[in-house]
Design a protein around this motif. Structure first.
Motif, mmCIF file in Angstrom:
data_model
loop_
_atom_site.group_PDB
_atom_site.id
_atom_site.type_symbol
_atom_site.label_atom_id
_atom_site.label_comp_id
_atom_site.label_asym_id
_atom_site.label_seq_id
_atom_site.Cartn_x
_atom_site.Cartn_y
_atom_site.Cartn_z
ATOM 1 N N TRP A 57 0.819 -1.224 0.000
ATOM 2 C CA TRP A 57 0.000 0.000 0.000
ATOM 3 C C TRP A 57 0.849 1.268 0.000
ATOM 4 O O TRP A 57 0.372 2.340 -0.418
ATOM 5 N N ALA A 58 2.130 1.192 0.431
ATOM 6 C CA ALA A 58 2.969 2.399 0.475
ATOM 7 C C ALA A 58 4.084 2.353 -0.553
ATOM 8 O O ALA A 58 5.005 3.170 -0.512
ATOM 9 N N LYS A 59 4.048 1.403 -1.483
ATOM 10 C CA LYS A 59 5.157 1.259 -2.419
ATOM 11 C C LYS A 59 5.326 2.481 -3.292
ATOM 12 O O LYS A 59 6.451 2.956 -3.534
ATOM 13 N N ASP A 60 4.206 3.045 -3.795
ATOM 14 C CA ASP A 60 4.313 4.215 -4.699
ATOM 15 C C ASP A 60 4.958 5.388 -3.978
ATOM 16 O O ASP A 60 5.823 6.093 -4.534
ATOM 17 N N ALA A 61 4.527 5.635 -2.723
ATOM 18 C CA ALA A 61 5.089 6.753 -1.963
ATOM 19 C C ALA A 61 6.570 6.531 -1.696
ATOM 20 O O ALA A 61 7.391 7.455 -1.808
ATOM 21 N N VAL A 62 6.934 5.284 -1.329
ATOM 22 C CA VAL A 62 8.341 4.983 -1.055
ATOM 23 C C VAL A 62 9.177 5.170 -2.306
ATOM 24 O O VAL A 62 10.264 5.778 -2.283
ATOM 25 N N ASP A 63 8.691 4.653 -3.437
ATOM 26 C CA ASP A 63 9.451 4.781 -4.685
ATOM 27 C C ASP A 63 9.633 6.239 -5.068
ATOM 28 O O ASP A 63 10.720 6.646 -5.525
ATOM 29 N N LEU A 64 8.571 7.058 -4.859
ATOM 30 C CA LEU A 64 8.675 8.460 -5.237
ATOM 31 C C LEU A 64 9.692 9.190 -4.369
ATOM 32 O O LEU A 64 10.535 9.958 -4.859
ATOM 33 N N LEU A 65 9.652 8.971 -3.041
ATOM 34 C CA LEU A 65 10.589 9.650 -2.152
ATOM 35 C C LEU A 65 12.023 9.206 -2.404
ATOM 36 O O LEU A 65 12.959 10.012 -2.318
ATOM 37 N N VAL A 66 12.213 7.912 -2.684
ATOM 38 C CA VAL A 66 13.560 7.439 -3.002
ATOM 39 C C VAL A 66 14.043 8.029 -4.317
ATOM 40 O O VAL A 66 15.206 8.424 -4.464
ATOM 41 N N GLN A 67 13.101 8.125 -5.294
ATOM 42 C CA GLN A 67 13.461 8.696 -6.593
ATOM 43 C C GLN A 67 13.855 10.159 -6.469
ATOM 44 O O GLN A 67 14.777 10.630 -7.140
ATOM 45 N N ARG A 68 13.199 10.874 -5.537
ATOM 46 C CA ARG A 68 13.519 12.294 -5.347
ATOM 47 C C ARG A 68 14.776 12.470 -4.479
ATOM 48 O O ARG A 68 15.230 13.591 -4.293
ATOM 49 N N GLY A 69 15.289 11.351 -3.915
ATOM 50 C CA GLY A 69 16.481 11.485 -3.099
ATOM 51 C C GLY A 69 16.217 11.876 -1.664
ATOM 52 O O GLY A 69 17.158 12.235 -0.945
ATOM 53 N N LEU A 70 14.946 11.834 -1.214
ATOM 54 C CA LEU A 70 14.630 12.227 0.158
ATOM 55 C C LEU A 70 14.851 11.078 1.150
ATOM 56 O O LEU A 70 15.177 11.311 2.309
ATOM 57 N N LEU A 71 14.619 9.856 0.729
ATOM 58 C CA LEU A 71 14.812 8.689 1.583
ATOM 59 C C LEU A 71 15.762 7.721 0.905
ATOM 60 O O LEU A 71 15.819 7.653 -0.329
ATOM 61 N N GLN A 72 16.454 6.974 1.752
ATOM 62 C CA GLN A 72 17.343 5.926 1.269
ATOM 63 C C GLN A 72 17.135 4.671 2.122
ATOM 64 O O GLN A 72 16.720 4.758 3.275
ATOM 65 N N GLY A 73 17.439 3.527 1.550
ATOM 66 C CA GLY A 73 17.312 2.285 2.291
ATOM 67 C C GLY A 73 18.580 1.959 3.074
ATOM 68 O O GLY A 73 19.496 2.781 3.187
ATOM 69 N N TYR A 74 18.610 0.749 3.610
ATOM 70 C CA TYR A 74 19.759 0.276 4.388
ATOM 71 C C TYR A 74 20.690 -0.526 3.483
ATOM 72 O O TYR A 74 20.273 -1.008 2.409
ATOM 73 N N PRO A 75 21.936 -0.677 3.884
ATOM 74 C CA PRO A 75 22.904 -1.363 3.013
ATOM 75 C C PRO A 75 22.518 -2.787 2.656
ATOM 76 O O PRO A 75 22.985 -3.310 1.651
ATOM 77 N N ASP A 76 21.684 -3.450 3.470
ATOM 78 C CA ASP A 76 21.300 -4.825 3.158
ATOM 79 C C ASP A 76 20.147 -4.905 2.178
ATOM 80 O O ASP A 76 19.595 -5.976 1.936
ATOM 81 N N GLY A 77 19.714 -3.748 1.587
ATOM 82 C CA GLY A 77 18.654 -3.748 0.586
ATOM 83 C C GLY A 77 17.254 -3.743 1.153
ATOM 84 O O GLY A 77 16.308 -4.080 0.452
#
Length: 425
Positions: A57-77
């Protein structure tokens, strides 16, 4: 809750910024379309997280924020969407918004701002409570860190003060001394345990287990009745105390496990020959018989000097109205069983009615000889049977030898048999 609220606010701002950037992009695209150009825009690559599957349910929001460079994940993916957000992570998100200019270029409507403000006001109380709890946790964490630091300093001080090393060296020296003393202990029966000594100083924690194991091994060796030679370095001579025999002391015990003392007292009944003059049995209507019954007692020791003993006995013959007493030297034969034979010789006196004058008493002397055997019933009780022979040196009284009724000085032998019980102590 804290992360959810912060993330919701961030998402609202990010979406507004994304809307503004989308509008600007569309305008630039229109301008680019109107003005011919040879450059083609390359879309940004979207990172795929293993814990944000397709259809979330939050995939689109997560992808958009990551695409804009606002959020990043952890080194383990992973994205770890259920993990609480810290103040540092929130500051990093807002920092990226400021760096990208998304906040200044955001075109949020008044209704959007009103919605965000109302939502912030609704959770203000809860945010304040959470902030207080976080402050308390931080304070407790600081106190715990201070206590841990103090304990580490004490441990370091123990390790560097040199006392632990000194205690370990002292204990090692004491153990070496104990080992040397144990090697020199002669074999023999173990004595009673002595009182416990004072506790020694505590050694270093790292060496405690090894020292306890060595001490336990030494105690086990000391408890045994034999000395084991060391595996290296010389030999150990086992000294066995000599067996000393003291004159006058008879080793107690038999092979059958019966142990008796040296002193004894006993009672017996007996019968002796009557000679030419029969004896009269009391309470039997004065009927004469050809033997004289007697009863008496004996007291003595089996070990006066080595295997030689002594005893005193006395008896009474009702048929002669005679009392006799004698002293004998005895010798016993230790057969190692419950049956113990013995023999003895001695002198005695007999007091009885004088011959020819019933109103006076006369005394006769005799030489006594005995041969008998003890049967040990228990440690303190024995049954015995013995043959007793008296050789009278005179016959002044009726209790001596009875060859005839003449009142003459005669000598003679009177045999007898006895049986009774002895009590050893």
């Amino acid at each position: 809750m804290r992360k959810s609220l912060t993330l919701a606010s961030t998402l609202a701002l990010a979406l507004g910024a994304a809307n503004a950037q989308t509008t600007t992009t569309q305008t630039q695209t229109t301008q680019t379309t109107q003005t011919p150009a040879t450059t083609t825009a390359t879309p940004a690559q979207v990172t795929t997280f293993t814990d944000v599957p397709a259809g979330h349910w939050a995939k689109d929001a997560v992808d958009l924020l990551v695409q804009r460079g606002l959020l990043q994940g952890y080194p383990d993916g992973t994205f770890r969407g259920n993990q609480n957000i810290t103040r540092y992570e929130a500051a990093l998100i807002f920092y990226r918004l400021l760096q990208t200019g998304a906040l200044s270029n955001a075109t949020l409507s008044q209704s959007d701002l009103a919605t965000i403000t109302a939502g912030m006001q609704e959770v203000a109380t809860e945010l304040a409570a959470i902030s207080t709890r976080v402050t308390d946790l931080e304070r407790l964490n600081a106190e715990q860190q201070a206590r841990i630091a103090a304990l580490e300093e004490r441990i370091n001080a123990l390790g560097t003060a040199g006392t632990a090393g000194a205690d370990t060296a002292a204990l090692t020296a004491r153990i070496d001394a104990l080992e040397t003393a144990i090697r020199n202990i002669p074999a023999g029966p173990q004595g009673p345990a002595g009182p416990a000594g004072p506790a020694g100083p505590a050694g270093a924690a790292a060496n405690t287990a090894a020292l306890e194991a060595r001490i336990a091994a030494l105690e086990a060796r000391a408890a045994t009745t034999t000395t084991t030679p060391p595996t290296t370095g010389g030999t150990t001579t086992i000294v066995t105390p000599p067996s000393t025999v003291i004159i006058g002391e008879t080793p107690s015990g038999t092979t059958n496990g019966v142990t008796r003392g040296d002193l004894y007292a006993g009672v017996f009944v007996g019968a002796s020959t009557a000679g030419q003059t029969p004896c009269y049995v009391p309470n039997a209507e004065g009927n004469p018989v050809n033997y004289c019954a007697s009863f008496g007692g004996v007291v003595g020791t089996t070990s006066l000097i080595g295997p030689f003993g002594a005893r005193v006995s006395a008896d009474y013959k009702p048929g002669r109205n005679a009392i006799s007493a004698d002293v004998n030297a005895t010798v016993g034969l230790n057969t190692g069983t419950n049956i113990q034979p013995y023999a003895g010789v001695g002198l005695g006196l007999t007091s009885s009615t004088a011959r020819g004058n019933t109103n006076t008493n006369a005394t006769d002397t005799y030489v006594n000889g005995i041969v008998g055997v003890d049967f040990q019933v228990t440690d303190s009780i024995a049954a015995f049977v013995e043959g007793n022979g008296r050789y009278y040196l005179s016959s002044n009284g009726t209790g001596s030898v009875q060859n005839n009724n003449a009142a003459t000085d005669q000598r003679g032998f009177v045999p007898a048999v006895r049986a009774g019980l002895k009590f050893y102590f």
